[in-house]
Design a protein around this motif. Structure first.
Motif, mmCIF file in Angstrom:
data_model
loop_
_atom_site.group_PDB
_atom_site.id
_atom_site.type_symbol
_atom_site.label_atom_id
_atom_site.label_comp_id
_atom_site.label_asym_id
_atom_site.label_seq_id
_atom_site.Cartn_x
_atom_site.Cartn_y
_atom_site.Cartn_z
ATOM 1 N N MET A 115 -3.846 -8.406 -2.920
ATOM 2 C CA MET A 115 -3.041 -7.209 -3.125
ATOM 3 C C MET A 115 -3.959 -6.097 -3.638
ATOM 4 O O MET A 115 -4.913 -6.378 -4.362
ATOM 5 N N VAL A 120 3.546 -5.631 1.143
ATOM 6 C CA VAL A 120 3.613 -6.557 0.012
ATOM 7 C C VAL A 120 4.037 -5.774 -1.230
ATOM 8 O O VAL A 120 3.407 -4.767 -1.570
ATOM 9 N N LEU A 209 -2.717 -14.195 1.534
ATOM 10 C CA LEU A 209 -1.917 -13.329 2.391
ATOM 11 C C LEU A 209 -2.661 -13.120 3.708
ATOM 12 O O LEU A 209 -3.882 -12.991 3.724
ATOM 13 N N VAL A 215 0.785 -6.884 5.958
ATOM 14 C CA VAL A 215 0.947 -8.324 5.918
ATOM 15 C C VAL A 215 1.628 -8.826 7.190
ATOM 16 O O VAL A 215 2.537 -8.179 7.723
ATOM 17 N N VAL A 218 2.074 -15.458 5.126
ATOM 18 C CA VAL A 218 1.725 -15.987 3.809
ATOM 19 C C VAL A 218 1.257 -17.430 4.005
ATOM 20 O O VAL A 218 2.003 -18.254 4.544
ATOM 21 N N VAL A 231 6.751 -8.969 2.110
ATOM 22 C CA VAL A 231 6.612 -9.976 1.054
ATOM 23 C C VAL A 231 6.959 -9.318 -0.278
ATOM 24 O O VAL A 231 6.554 -8.177 -0.537
ATOM 25 N N VAL A 233 6.573 -10.180 -4.367
ATOM 26 C CA VAL A 233 5.897 -11.058 -5.318
ATOM 27 C C VAL A 233 6.605 -10.955 -6.668
ATOM 28 O O VAL A 233 6.623 -9.886 -7.293
#
Length: 400
Positions: A115, A120, A209, A215, A218, A231, A233
């Protein structure tokens, strides 16, 4: 240098509640709020639910205008502290003197390796919420992977699923919240995901990732790669106290501010902490605890305002009450389950999963979990307030 009076670092629920309570208590001195978020102050619980779903305008989550409390507002981040000089330094170069300082600076989300990457997201601020909502609009009925099955992850999964999105939740523990609730109860609670068409993968973590600019998947530690259009988190937070490292304020190993039972972080009671950053001494437990929940911040704010405004401060006593809105229902946890607690589960009828769990140590009721059963919560609150035993509350549930 400007300031003096009370300076509050953080304009979320803890900081704003301190400001409002001080004025209600008759405090007439200067009030200053410091927060780098230009959208503050606003409440965070709706971010993963109503605002993310598009059911609320963000204005409905407002915690008020600092002008209501006669407070000066700085849109800046705290960058350094000299407690001996009672001086706070901001990242824009401003220096603020204070008579009392309240640390309500919250926490920052933990990140995954790789990241930032397009698509994401974490969910902590209103800007985060708007960015995630735009991405959910973009992917339509595509694939969302939620990393972390705690309350935030579960609420995002619930909100996304209601929009028709294909949702997979990845959880490292044997079941979401098993460290808090125990494995058997957590496994029962996790069935809510299955009931609502969410795929839940437990006992595995994210290895990495996949994607270039954005992205596309995963990869898990078991070798599986999950396709992903977006995604989220939600693997926990870390107290936002790095700027206090050289201040002399005592921090624990995870960055929490060590406080006494009045939420004071120093012997002179000039610096206080509330909310996610505060690890306060609980006389009933005989140890310091840090709690990352809304009700805790509200309770601590009242303790700090009373300690500053005087003349009769009261120590912090945390009830430990947590709630979560998921899949059109409500989950509540009252009290703190212990690792050696036994459990009694009572299930109710109805079209959806509805049950209550009593945690006990012998005859003593220590905590209660309710799932989509408001009447069971009312009974539990009454029993815990009067120190009723576990058999009483279980019997009452069976008669509902």
């Amino acid at each position: 240098m400007t300031g003096r009076g009370v300076v509050i670092v953080g304009a979320s629920v803890g900081g704003t509640r301190v400001a409002a309570a001080l004025r209600e208590a008759g405090y007439a001195g200067a009030l200053t709020l410091v927060d780098p978020d230009p959208d503050a102050p606003y409440d965070r619980p709706p971010l993963s639910k109503q605002i993310l779903a598009g059911d609320w305008d963000a204005a409905r989550a407002s915690l008020g205008d600092p002008e209501e409390w006669g407070a000066t507002r700085y849109v800046a981040a705290a960058a350094g502290l000299d407690p001996a000089a009672r001086l706070l330094r901001l990242d824009d170069g401003t220096r603020l003197g204070y008579d009392r300082l309240v640390l309500a600076c919250g926490a920052a989300p933990r990140l995954l390796p790789g990241m930032p990457l397009g698509g994401v997201h974490v969910l902590r601020t209103l800007a985060d919420c708007h960015g995630l909502r735009a991405d959910l609009d973009r992917i339509g009925d595509g694939r969302l992977v939620v990393v972390g099955g705690g309350f935030i992850g579960a609420e995002v999964a619930s909100t996304a699923r209601a929009r028709g999105i294909d949702v997979t939740v990845v959880e490292a523990q044997p079941a979401p919240l098993s460290g808090l609730l125990g494995e058997d109860v957590a496994a029962e609670l996790s069935l809510l995901h299955r009931d609502n068409g969410v795929r839940l993968l437990c006992g595995t973590s994210v290895a990495g990732l996949v994607g270039g600019v954005s992205v596309t998947g995963v990869t898990l530690t078991d070798g599986t790669t999950l396709p992903a259009d977006a995604v989220v988190v939600g693997i926990g937070v870390r107290p936002a106290t790095g700027w206090l490292a050289d201040s002399g304020i005592l921090l624990d190993t995870d960055g929490g501010v060590l406080c006494d039972e009045y939420c004071a972080a120093d012997a002179d009671h000039t610096v206080y902490a509330v909310g996610d950053v505060a690890r306060c001494h609980d006389p009933l437990l005989g140890r310091h605890v840090r709690v990352e929940h809304w009700t805790n911040a509200v309770e601590q704010a009242a303790v700090v305002a009373r300690a500053i405004a005087g003349p009769d401060p009261e120590p912090y006593r945390h009830e430990f009450f947590v709630w979560s809105d998921q899949y059109g229902g409500k989950i509540t946890l009252l009290g703190r389950p212990g690792p050696g607690d036994e459990t009694d589960v009572v299930r109710a009828g109805g079209p959806r999963r509805r049950f209550a769990v009593a945690y006990r140590r012998g005859a003593r009721l220590t905590a209660v979990l309710t799932v989509n059963w408001p009447k069971a919560l009312v009974v539990a609150r009454r029993s815990m307030a009067t120190r009723g035993d576990a058999d009483d509350v279980v019997g009452s549930w069976k008669n509902l």
